[in-house]
Design a protein around this motif. Structure first.
Motif, short mmCIF file in Angstrom:
data_model
loop_
_atom_site.label_atom_id
_atom_site.label_comp_id
_atom_site.label_asym_id
_atom_site.label_seq_id
_atom_site.Cartn_x
_atom_site.Cartn_y
_atom_site.Cartn_z
N UNK A 159 0.80 -1.21 0.00
CA UNK A 159 0.00 0.00 0.00
C UNK A 159 0.84 1.26 0.00
N UNK A 160 0.18 2.37 -0.26
CA UNK A 160 0.85 3.66 -0.22
C UNK A 160 -0.07 4.78 -0.65
N UNK A 161 0.25 6.00 -0.22
CA UNK A 161 -0.45 7.21 -0.66
C UNK A 161 0.60 8.27 -0.96
N UNK A 162 0.29 9.14 -1.91
CA UNK A 162 1.25 10.17 -2.29
C UNK A 162 0.73 11.58 -2.06
N UNK A 163 -0.51 11.71 -1.58
CA UNK A 163 -1.13 13.02 -1.58
C UNK A 163 -1.52 13.43 -0.16
N UNK A 164 -2.78 13.40 0.13
CA UNK A 164 -3.25 13.78 1.46
C UNK A 164 -2.98 12.62 2.43
N UNK A 165 -3.57 12.69 3.61
CA UNK A 165 -3.37 11.63 4.59
C UNK A 165 -2.42 12.16 5.66
N UNK A 166 -2.14 11.35 6.65
CA UNK A 166 -1.16 11.70 7.68
C UNK A 166 0.21 11.87 7.01
N UNK A 220 2.89 9.35 4.35
CA UNK A 220 2.92 9.64 2.92
C UNK A 220 4.28 9.25 2.34
N UNK A 221 4.30 8.89 1.06
CA UNK A 221 5.55 8.51 0.40
C UNK A 221 5.67 9.19 -0.95
N UNK A 222 6.89 9.31 -1.40
CA UNK A 222 7.11 9.79 -2.76
C UNK A 222 6.74 8.68 -3.75
N UNK A 223 6.18 9.10 -4.87
CA UNK A 223 5.72 8.14 -5.87
C UNK A 223 6.83 7.20 -6.31
N UNK A 224 8.00 7.73 -6.59
CA UNK A 224 9.10 6.89 -7.07
C UNK A 224 9.46 5.81 -6.06
N UNK A 225 9.43 6.18 -4.78
CA UNK A 225 9.77 5.21 -3.74
C UNK A 225 8.77 4.07 -3.70
N UNK A 226 7.49 4.37 -3.84
CA UNK A 226 6.46 3.35 -3.78
C UNK A 226 6.69 2.30 -4.87
N UNK A 227 6.91 2.75 -6.10
CA UNK A 227 7.04 1.79 -7.18
C UNK A 227 8.39 1.07 -7.16
N UNK A 284 -8.93 8.89 -1.77
CA UNK A 284 -8.80 10.25 -1.26
C UNK A 284 -7.37 10.58 -0.86
N UNK A 285 -6.50 9.61 -0.75
CA UNK A 285 -5.11 9.87 -0.40
C UNK A 285 -4.15 9.77 -1.57
N UNK A 286 -4.70 9.60 -2.77
CA UNK A 286 -3.85 9.39 -3.94
C UNK A 286 -4.18 10.40 -5.03
N UNK A 287 -3.15 10.89 -5.71
CA UNK A 287 -3.36 11.77 -6.85
C UNK A 287 -3.76 10.94 -8.06
#
Length: 461
Positions: free
Chosen positions: A159-166, A170-177, A205-208
């Protein structure tokens, strides 16, 4: 163990005809079911059965395919029961976010160990863990180690989110993938094929939108399941309408994420058009009735989904919002919730509930060819449940007794991949007592650490 005979119990095959053998038997060789049928067999024809390395007399017991827990968050075993009576948003802010941020890498490993034990001992041979807390790089590895060591069949949705949320989650998109690719390289197919990785954007709601679009391409390129929370509350519908002019599932379709390998978790607030989309794209819904009631999120339209041909599987959700992962308990809650909600006691008969928990789960995981039923050639993921208990016996219909009477404490024996992982109610791969002792010590320290800033952690009634 290369050969095993389970005999003299009631076998619910859960095959297309829902055949039941009373009594019946299963002959297992290595990790596969070789034979299943009525017992006793002709002495001459069954001579090979009596030469197995081990025999289990299942008299007075039910034998079913391993249940598939389609959605959980294993790390939440450390956070269950901190406090009840919160809305979803307040529960996240006051309990889950601060607790998960304070947890250390070792905590995630211990929490997952307990969660795997709990699932096995309540009849789940397969779990989909939606893991989204990456405060330490070792967190995810700890969860996967726990799956491997306990012997469960585990699918981890990274899992992961890049936008809102705590912000701390939150993580950077590049790191998630990049980290998901790394997990695939190191873990996919581990444990003799027991361990798998999925793509798990946490929610909408937590993802762009660009992140969701990339996640869809990533899953398609690697042929992965996509596992995502959708339409859990009415507020989530308003969020995507305000941001994109689209309802939740309309957004999932628009970013290219909707398909046969998509798992829509919850799906409570879907409208008629969105149900049509689910049917059109052959996506699966993971229904978590206990969590939906606990958080007062609403009631998913499960009877309508089934009538529309939509595949529905069952999940416990995380132990933070359940508060346990008793997979047998989920069966009764599923049946009773929809009967009372619709004021129709004829909805969801016992065998339909069992189908969702077995065949429905296998289909959601893309494993209907080798899991979900007790048939020749299928994997030997099997659960034996003791029906000779005062809260179950005497038994008229085994399917009814399983759904409305049994609970996780009645699980006697569990096999995964042909290996006995629970024997007479005890896990065979790990030391339960030692794990629980270590976990309680860690949780006690965690509570002391959090109590000053979050008073709910200081309540010890």
């Amino acid at each position: 163990m290369s050969t095993l005979l389970i005999y003299n119990g009631t076998v619910l095959t859960m095959n297309e005809q829902n055949e039941v053998y009373t009594p019946g038997y299963l002959y297992i060789k290595h990790d596969q079911i070789v034979e299943v049928g009525p017992w006793p067999v002709n002495e001459e024809e069954g001579r090979h059965l009596l030469q197995t390395e081990r025999q289990i007399d299942a008299g007075g017991k039910a034998i079913i395919p391993g249940l598939i827990n389609g959605h959980t968050h294993l790390f939440q075993t450390f956070l269950r029961g901190v406090s009840d009576d919160y809305s979803l948003s307040d529960w996240l802010r006051q309990v889950i976010w601060p607790g998960s941020i304070a947890m250390e890498a070792e905590d995630f490993y211990l929490a997952a160990l307990i969660g795997c034990i709990e699932n096995l001992k309540s009849g789940a041979t397969y779990i989909m863990d939606h893991h989204y807390v990456h405060t330490y790089e070792e967190n995810t590895e700890g969860v996967l180690r726990a799956m491997l060591e306990t012997g469960i069949r585990g699918h981890l949705a990274r899992g992961g989110v890049d936008l809102s949320y705590e912000p701390k989650l939150r993580e950077e998109e590049e790191q998630i993938f990049a980290r998901t690719d790394s997990l695939l390289d190191r873990w996919q197919g581990n444990g003799s094929g027991r361990i798998e990785i999925a793509m798990g954007p946490l929610n909408l709601y937590g993802c762009s939108r660009p992140f969701l679009e990339r996640a869809a391409r990533f899953s398609q390129d690697r042929n992965l399941i996509t596992h995502i929370h959708v339409a859990e509350t009415s507020d989530q519908i308003e969020n995507t309408l305000a941001r994109f002019g689209l309802r939740n599932l309309e957004l999932v379709e628009a970013v290219g994420m909707l398909g046969p390998k998509t798992q829509v978790v919850h799906g409570i607030w879907l409208d008629d058009g969105e149900l049509e989309l689910l049917a059109k794209y052959h996506a699966s819904v993971i229904h978590c009735p206990v969590s939906n009631m606990y958080l007062a999120s609403g009631v998913a339209r499960v009877p309508e989904m089934l009538s529309a041909g939509i595949n529905v599987a069952l999940g416990t959700d995380g132990p933070g919002s359940n508060n346990c992962q008793d997979n047998l308990e989920v069966l009764k809650f599923t049946a009773c919730l929809h009967k009372v909600h619709h004021l129709d006691s004829t909805l969801l008969p016992a065998m339909k509930i069992l189908e969702m928990a077995t065949r429905g789960g296998a289909k959601a995981m893309g494993r209907e060819q080798d899991l979900g039923t007790l048939e020749s050639g299928k994997k030997a993921d099997i659960v034996i449940i003791d029906m000779q208990k005062a809260h179950i016996a005497p038994v008229h219909r085994v399917s009814s007794a399983l759904v409305y009477n049994a609970n996780g404490n009645d699980v006697h024996t569990v096999l995964v991949n042909g290996q006995i992982v629970v024997d007479q109610g005890r896990c065979t791969f790990v030391d339960e007592e030692e794990i629980i002792k270590r976990a309680q010590a860690r949780v006690d320290r965690l509570r002391d650490q959090l109590a000053k800033e979050y008073p709910v952690y200081g309540i010890r009634e």
